[in-house]
Design a protein around this motif. Structure first.
Motif, short mmCIF file in Angstrom:
data_model
loop_
_atom_site.label_atom_id
_atom_site.label_comp_id
_atom_site.label_asym_id
_atom_site.label_seq_id
_atom_site.Cartn_x
_atom_site.Cartn_y
_atom_site.Cartn_z
N VAL A 1 0.69 -1.17 0.12
CA VAL A 1 0.14 0.09 0.06
C VAL A 1 0.88 1.36 0.03
N GLY A 2 0.54 2.20 -0.58
CA GLY A 2 1.27 3.49 -0.63
C GLY A 2 1.31 4.06 0.65
N SER A 3 2.29 5.27 0.69
CA SER A 3 2.54 5.69 2.07
C SER A 3 1.27 6.60 2.48
N LEU A 4 1.18 7.11 3.80
CA LEU A 4 0.30 7.86 4.26
C LEU A 4 0.50 9.34 3.90
N GLN A 5 1.70 9.48 3.60
CA GLN A 5 2.34 10.76 3.36
C GLN A 5 1.52 11.11 2.10
N GLY A 6 1.48 10.58 1.33
CA GLY A 6 1.05 10.89 -0.27
C GLY A 6 -0.78 11.22 -0.16
N MET A 7 -1.24 10.64 0.99
CA MET A 7 -2.46 10.90 1.33
C MET A 7 -2.81 12.55 1.99
#
Ligand code: PLP
Length: 452
Positions: free
Chosen positions: A281-287
């Motif tokens: 899953v992608g990073s939280l930062q990207g959200m």
């Protein structure tokens, strides 16, 4: 090798006694360190202008006294002092006693891309201008920050430009910088996962903050338990030591909480590149780049000894982190930074990670098969990710005693440390061939305390 020996001012009636005295005192005082190779008798008699028999006899006497020893074909060597011998034997004994390294923290160091790094270093040393060898920018070299901005965007969905990245020596270093920046703004309490990686809590304490433990379950951090804290550190891609992945609902809830409370999430993305069942899953930062500090390092992907990591910071923290980094001066060598940038840009890091993922996937599968065969009643937990699995123990089992017993048998494992008793079993550093005997050893340790 040349030896400083002053026969004229040494006490002793004969040349031989004077030479013995010089050597003995040199060894006692530490001027001649353990393992120093002495000149051959032929060479030393020439250097001192004495007969060869004098040197020969002096060496023989000091060998008999235990100051020197001879190494077959390797000449005469200064022996370790008794204290030294004990000291140097201890780590050797410890490391030789490790037969199976199931530490969850050790990657497969045998897979380190030595040749690719050597090529990158050669290229860097050929091309770097002289100014590039001066003291580095506290933020890190522009080349590495640009390479990382592109890499982290592509691989982890991180939204950043090079200016928001600060190069560190490790994730631990990055956490320290962030905690200190928060403390300087008046923050006092921060949340950490419980159980969690001890480094998160330790770095917060060192920065003068109060770490507030927040429980973790199989969906990751229990977000609703977050109370009056200004920041929380989480490892959403793969939590240590539970092996949980933060669920989609919790990811959303965590970011909602951060926005509502005006708080910061510190994302520890330490081994996110290793996912074996599907794409990570992608990073939280990207959200939500405004509310998340993102941190990573090469400790699990390449080697902890490389000493390279990074943090991606929202604008308001950048200034104080850079000022802190400038004064503390723990900046990785620009040569190593440039070589790592080269590995990223030439696709060598991707190639290395593909190889490592294949290796870990099969080591993990072999470990699971062995555990199922030999310890079928103990459930195994943890996502198909990272470098370890978690083995639940029967209620009431003494984790710490089992870890100690395992150490005595040459097996390195970790206790989960909170909640129900469980062991954390790494497979990164264990070759396929070592997995079966390691699990046999583990089963014997588990049988031991129950019998007694
Ligand atoms: C959750 C977690 N974060 C970070 C680290 C260490 O990272 P670094 O060596 O870059 O400090 C570890 C352990 O090795 C870890 O378990």
């Amino acid at each position: 090798m040349d030896l400083h020996i002053d026969l004229a001012s040494s006490p002793g009636r004969s040349l031989r006694a004077r030479l013995e005295h010089c050597l003995r005192e040199g060894i006692r005082s530490g001027q001649l360190a353990a393992d120093t190779r002495l000149p051959s008798t032929r060479e030393l008699c020439r250097q001192l202008g004495v007969s060869r028999g004098v040197v020969f006899d002096a060496y023989a006497q000091l060998t008999a006294e235990g100051y020197l020893h001879t190494r077959g074909g390797g000449g005469t060597i200064v022996a370790p002092a008794v204290g030294d011998a004990e000291r140097s034997a201890a780590p050797a004994a410890r490391s030789s006693a490790i037969r199976y390294d199931m530490s969850p923290f050790t990657p497969a160091l045998g897979g380190f891309p030595r040749r690719a790094l050597a090529t990158a270093l050669t290229r860097v040393l050929r091309d770097v201008p002289d100014q590039g060898l001066g003291l580095p920018d506290p933020a890190g070299t522009a080349q590495l920050r640009h390479a990382l901005a592109a890499y982290l965007g592509r691989v982890r969905g991180v939204r950043t430009d090079a200016e928001q990245i600060v190069i560190t020596t490790s994730l631990r270093h990055g956490l320290g910088l962030v905690w200190r920046a928060l403390a300087a703004r008046g923050v006092r309490r921060v949340a950490v996962e419980q159980p969690g990686w001890p480094g998160t809590r330790d770095t917060a304490l060192r920065a003068g903050l109060e770490p507030v433990p927040i429980a973790v379950d199989e969906q990751g951090l229990i977000v609703e338990r977050l109370d009056d804290v200004a920041a929380v550190a989480v490892a959403p891609a793969h939590q240590y030591p539970t092996g949980a992945v933060l669920s989609p609902e919790r990811r959303r809830a965590l970011l909602d909480w951060a926005r509502y409370a005006g708080a910061l999430v510190i994302e520890d993305d330490y081994d996110a590149e290793y996912r074996y069942d599907h794409q990570p899953v992608g990073s939280l930062q990207g959200m939500d780049p405004a509310h998340v500090v993102y941190g990573g390092s090469t400790s699990k992907t390449l080697a902890p000894g490389l000493r390279l990591g990074w943090i991606v910071l929202p604008e308001p923290l950048l200034g104080s982190v850079l000022a802190d980094q400038g004064t503390h001066g723990t900046i990785p060598s620009p040569i190593v930074q440039l070589a790592f940038a080269d590995l990223i840009e030439r696709g060598e890091l991707d190639r290395h990670l593909r190889r490592q993922r294949r290796r870990y996937r099969s080591q993990r599968a072999a470990l699971l098969a062995e555990l199922a065969g030999r310890l079928p009643s103990l459930p195994v937990r943890g996502a198909a990710a990272g470098l370890y699995v978690v083995l639940d123990l029967p209620p009431g089992a003494d984790e710490a005693a089992i870890v100690k017993a395992a150490r005595r048998r040459g097996l390195v494992i970790e206790a989960r440390g909170a909640g129900r008793p469980a062991l954390v079993l790494g497979y990164g550093a264990l070759s396929i061939d070592a997995i079966k005997p390691a699990v046999v050893e583990l089963a014997a340790c588990l049988a031991g305390p129950r019998r007694s």
